[in-house]
Structures are given as structure tokens and as C-alpha cells.
Motif scaffolding. Structure first.
Motif, PDB file in Angstrom:
ATOM      1  N   THR A   1       0.690  -1.194  -0.053  1.00  0.00           N
ATOM      2  CA  THR A   1       0.075   0.271   0.048  1.00  0.00           C
ATOM      3  C   THR A   1       0.824   1.497   0.475  1.00  0.00           C
ATOM      4  N   MET A   2       0.228   2.437  -0.983  1.00  0.00           N
ATOM      5  CA  MET A   2       0.922   3.549  -0.345  1.00  0.00           C
ATOM      6  C   MET A   2      -0.290   4.975  -0.477  1.00  0.00           C
ATOM      7  N   VAL A   3      -0.068   5.530   0.288  1.00  0.00           N
ATOM      8  CA  VAL A   3      -1.521   6.246   0.833  1.00  0.00           C
ATOM      9  C   VAL A   3      -0.560   7.463   1.456  1.00  0.00           C
ATOM     10  N   ASN A   4      -1.831   8.701   1.408  1.00  0.00           N
ATOM     11  CA  ASN A   4      -1.596   9.621   1.346  1.00  0.00           C
ATOM     12  C   ASN A   4      -1.276   9.547   3.207  1.00  0.00           C
ATOM     13  N   ASN A   5      -2.095   9.596   3.896  1.00  0.00           N
ATOM     14  CA  ASN A   5      -2.409   9.684   5.248  1.00  0.00           C
ATOM     15  C   ASN A   5      -2.725   8.380   6.449  1.00  0.00           C
ATOM     16  N   ASP A   6      -2.571   8.356   7.238  1.00  0.00           N
ATOM     17  CA  ASP A   6      -2.561   7.872   8.681  1.00  0.00           C
ATOM     18  C   ASP A   6      -4.846   7.276   8.522  1.00  0.00           C
TER      19      ASP A   6
ATOM     20  N   SER B   1      -8.885   3.459   6.771  1.00  0.00           N
ATOM     21  CA  SER B   1      -9.492   3.165   6.208  1.00  0.00           C
ATOM     22  C   SER B   1      -9.666   2.070   5.637  1.00  0.00           C
ATOM     23  N   LEU B   2      -8.510   1.788   4.632  1.00  0.00           N
ATOM     24  CA  LEU B   2      -8.020   1.300   3.476  1.00  0.00           C
ATOM     25  C   LEU B   2      -8.250  -0.408   4.443  1.00  0.00           C
ATOM     26  N   LEU B   3      -7.309  -0.375   4.953  1.00  0.00           N
ATOM     27  CA  LEU B   3      -6.789  -1.356   5.703  1.00  0.00           C
ATOM     28  C   LEU B   3      -8.743  -1.984   6.773  1.00  0.00           C
ATOM     29  N   GLN B   4      -9.378  -1.417   7.103  1.00  0.00           N
ATOM     30  CA  GLN B   4     -10.698  -2.014   7.413  1.00  0.00           C
ATOM     31  C   GLN B   4     -11.236  -2.779   6.451  1.00  0.00           C
ATOM     32  N   GLN B   5     -11.066  -3.088   5.142  1.00  0.00           N
ATOM     33  CA  GLN B   5     -11.595  -2.900   4.150  1.00  0.00           C
ATOM     34  C   GLN B   5     -11.194  -4.563   3.946  1.00  0.00           C
ATOM     35  N   ALA B   6      -9.658  -4.470   4.309  1.00  0.00           N
ATOM     36  CA  ALA B   6      -9.035  -6.035   4.485  1.00  0.00           C
ATOM     37  C   ALA B   6      -9.232  -7.229   5.604  1.00  0.00           C
TER      38      ALA B   6
END
Length: 418
Positions: free
Chosen positions: A78-83, A88-93
Motif C-alpha cells: 500500500t502507498m497512500v497519503n495519510n494515516d 480505512s483501507l485496512l478495514q476493508q482487508a
């Protein structure tokens, strides 16, 4: 080596990638080229899937969602802009239920406390988390010459190192087994980064005001202090510190302010003084306060120019924050101009205290990466869309602060996951 690591080493791992911004895209492309040599292909997902067209051309396969990517992958980058985006992304995982044996590798710059919390949560799902933040900008990412600091369990680190060394990065710095150790090294590195940019800015303004000239100064900076310092100088002399309003900055000023805020907050907690970082951060904030989000992290140069009696903008940068001066607005259709006027009026009527820079961004669809969903944009009339944008932005401004940051609105800053 653990049983999981041994099993992974014995088979070809399916690799997934999320985040195709100015850094993530060239990193993912280099990784796909490496995988292709081994008869493998990357699976990718992104907020804006069109950003992955070049990846598809290289042989990578799109996933319809991040959840699908996680389900199909053994190693997930993953390469995203902030915490908050990362969490939020990992919640989808987590919602995919079965993460057993998977390795998550985050290349973003996040607060060490966030890294620690995420590590604990992922471990509950029987997966492994590695922090692998990057040192270097987009120009260095393209040829795969970044430096990566990686922290986490040694067996997992050994499994993913081949994806970094001489592929994405020229150097892999292995940190401790706690992933947050790499996040902390990244914060420390950012202290050097912002101070180096501040020093180069000061030298270039000094050179201009004393008659030395920016050209000879840049030669000295590059030859005497290395290509990194020379690259920062180039951002200033080329005008890229203040790009055209329809262009994405190399590294957005708000992202750099976020990084500096993290360093300053941790330093205060540990009783460490960072006076130079405070000055650099103040100058970046001054630039943003006056000229908005469409600025590079090197925009402290403009602040120093102004303090020296020069124009904030140099002859290579954009010359104004005025929509009317926007380079693509030379021949604006009257109907388009009327729509923009309606949006701006709606913004100001809804909230009289709205900053001028935000009111200007509301009327420029491209750089104003709205916090309103694309679905809402498609269904709301222009005036109502502007009101929705402003209402949500001002709500976020008045809300609480995220870890290490004051409450700010970063409407126009480039997101790493776009």
C-alpha cells in the motif's frame, strides 16, 4: 525461518498493489517489470482505476476492489497519503475475514503510533505487517533509485526484500522487528528533508538578491552538496514549487506539513528541540495560507522570496492564484464562466469565513480534489455541489485533529491513492 516463511519461499507469491499516486505509480510499474521477468504479474487497485492503464500495458491485472486484491494476494503493498486513509483501507482487508499468512507492506509515511496500532490489529487476523516508508521523490522513484527503511519480523522482511532491492530501491535499510521502528526512522529523515529544502531556499533567495544568480547557485548546490539538494533547488528555479492550478505538485505542501508536524509532536514529547524544522514548517504553512493547496513542499521558497521583497512567484512558476489567470482559462466559454461564478458565490454564501484559496479552488474542478463522493458530484447541480464541498470542508476544519496534526483542510493536496 518460520513455517509460514518457508512455505512462502517455496512458491511464487501473488503480489498486489494499492496506491498509484506520483510515488506509487512508478514504484508499482517497476515492480511489475520485475515480476514479468519471473513470469508473474501484479494485481492492482486504486481509487481512480484509470491511473493504472500504464500498469495494464505492462501486464498487470486490475482488481475490482481492494478487498478482491487482498483475497487474491499473498503480499499486499500500500502507498497512500495519510494515516486515516491507511486505516480505512485496512478495514476493508479485515472485512475479507481470512488474512491468515498474508504480508501487508505499507510504504506510506504515517505516525509510528498508527503503525503500532495497525500492526497489533493485523496480528489478530494472523497476518504480518511491515512498515516500509520511502526516502526520495517521484523523480527518483521512476528509475527505481529510492531508499526504503523496512521494519517488522525478519522472516517476512526477507520474503519481500527482493521486491525492493534494485527494483524499487537502490538501498534497503533493515530496522528492528517492530514495524514502528521504520516509521520513526522516516520521521527522523523528514527532519533532514525539510531542513535541507529550507537551507536551499534561503541560499537561492540570497543568491538572487546579491546578484550571484540562481544558475551558479544551483550548480554549486548540486556539485557541492549532491543531487538531492540539487533536485530541491530545481523544484524552485523551475517554478515547480508553485505549479499551474491544473497541475499536481510533485509532493503536496500539506503532506510535507503533516510530516513536519509529526516530527515536531514526537520531539516535544521526548523533550527534543527542532528549531530549524519549526522555521521550515512555519514557512510552508505561510505559503499554503496565502496561496492554497496547489503548491509543492518546496514552496517555503516563495515565502522567503516574499520576505526578501520579491514576488512569491518567480518567472517560471504560475503567476497568480486567480482563476482568470489560469493557463487553461484564456478562452473560457461564457457558460463555463457563469457556472464557475455560481459555484464561487454558493461557497461564499454558505460560509462567509471560508478561506479565499478554497473559494477559488471550488471553481476549478481539476485541482480541487473534492471530498464529496464522485456519485454525489454526478447528481448534484453545480451550485449544490459547491455548497456540499464547502459544508464538508468546513466541518472537517472545525473537527478534531488527527494524530500529530492540527485540524486542517487539505482539499487540493494530491492524494497518493488517486
Amino acid at each position: 525461518m518460520s513455517a509460514t516463511a518457508s512455505n512462502m519461499a517455496a512458491k511464487k507469491l501473488q503480489v498486489g498493489w494499492y496506491g498509484l499516486g506520483s510515488m506509487g505509480k512508478p514504484m508499482a510499474e517497476n515492480l511489475q517489470k520485475y515480476l514479468a521477468k519471473n513470469d508473474q504479474s501484479l494485481i492492482f487497485n486504486n481509487r481512480t482505476m484509470a491511473s493504472g492503464d500504464s500498469l495494464k500495458d505492462l501486464g498487470a491485472s486490475p482488481a475490482s476492489s481492494f478487498g478482491e486484491l487482498v483475497t487474491k494476494s499473498d503480499v499486499i503493498f500500500t502507498m497512500v497519503n495519510n494515516d486515516d486513509t491507511l486505516k480505512s483501507l485496512l478495514q476493508q482487508a479485515y472485512d475479507t475475514k481470512d488474512l491468515s499468512g498474508k504480508i501487508f507492506v505499507d510504504c506510506s509515511t504515517v505516525h509510528p503510533d498508527t503503525t503500532k496500532a495497525v500492526t497489533e490489529e493485523i496480528t489478530k487476523h494472523k497476518a504480518t505487517y511491515l512498515a516500509a516508508p520511502m526516502f526520495g521523490g517521484p523523480a527518483i522513484a521512476v528509475p527505481g533509485k529510492l531508499v526504503v527503511a523496512i521494519g517488522g519480523p525478519s522472516s517476512a522482511v526477507e520474503n519481500v526484500k527482493p521486491y525492493f532491492q534494485d527494483v524499487i530501491a537502490r538501498k534497503v535499510i533493515v530496522c528492528k522487528e517492530e514495524p514502528q521502528s521504520a516509521s520513526m526512522l522516516k520521521i527522523a529523515g523528514n527532519i533532514i528533508t525539510v531542513n535541507l529544502m529550507e537551507a536551499v531556499s534561503e541560499a537561492q533567495v540570497f543568491a538572487e538578491q546579491t546578484g550571484i544568480g540562481c544558475g551558479p547557485m544551483e550548480e554549486l548546490i548540486t556539485e557541492g552538496f549532491g543531487p538531492v539538494a540539487g533536485g530541491y533547488s530545481g523544484r524552485m528555479t523551475s517554478g515547480n514549487y508553485a505549479p499551474a492550478l491544473d497541475k499536481r505538485p510533485g509532493f503536496g505542501v500539506s503532506l510535507s506539513i503533516k510530516d513536519a508536524n509529526y516530527a515536531l509532536a514526537i520531539a516535544e514529547e521526548k523533550g527534543v528541540k527542532l528549531p530549524a524544522t519549526e522555521i521550515a514548517n512555519k514557512n510552508m504553512k505561510a505559503a499554503r495560507d496565502e496561496h492554497g493547496e496547489v503548491l509543492d513542499c518546496a514552496s517555503m521558497y516563495g515565502t522567503l522570496r516574499k520576505e526578501a521583497g520579491l514576488n512569491f512567484f518567480n518567472d517560471k512558476s504560475r503567476q497568480s492564484d486567480d482563476v482568470g489567470q489560469h493557463q487553461n482559462d484564456t478562452h473560457v466559454h461564457p457558460q463555463q464562466a457563469n457556472i464557475r461564478g455560481q459555484r464561487s458565490s454558493a461557497a461564499r454564501s454558505l460560509h462567509p469565513s471560508i478561506p479565499e484559496w478554497f473559494a477559488r479552488l471550488v471553481v476549478i474542478p481539476r485541482p480541487a480534489f473534492s471530498m464529496v463522493s464522485r456519485t454525489a458530484k454526478a447528481t448534484l447541480p453545480d451550485t449544490e455541489m459547491a455548497k456540499a464541498m464547502v459544508k464538508e470542508a468546513m466541518a472537517r476544519v472545525s473537527g478534531g485533529a488527527v494524530a500529530g496534526q492540527g485540524a486542517t483542510v487539505t482539499v487540493g493536496s494530491p492524494r497518493s491513492d488517486y
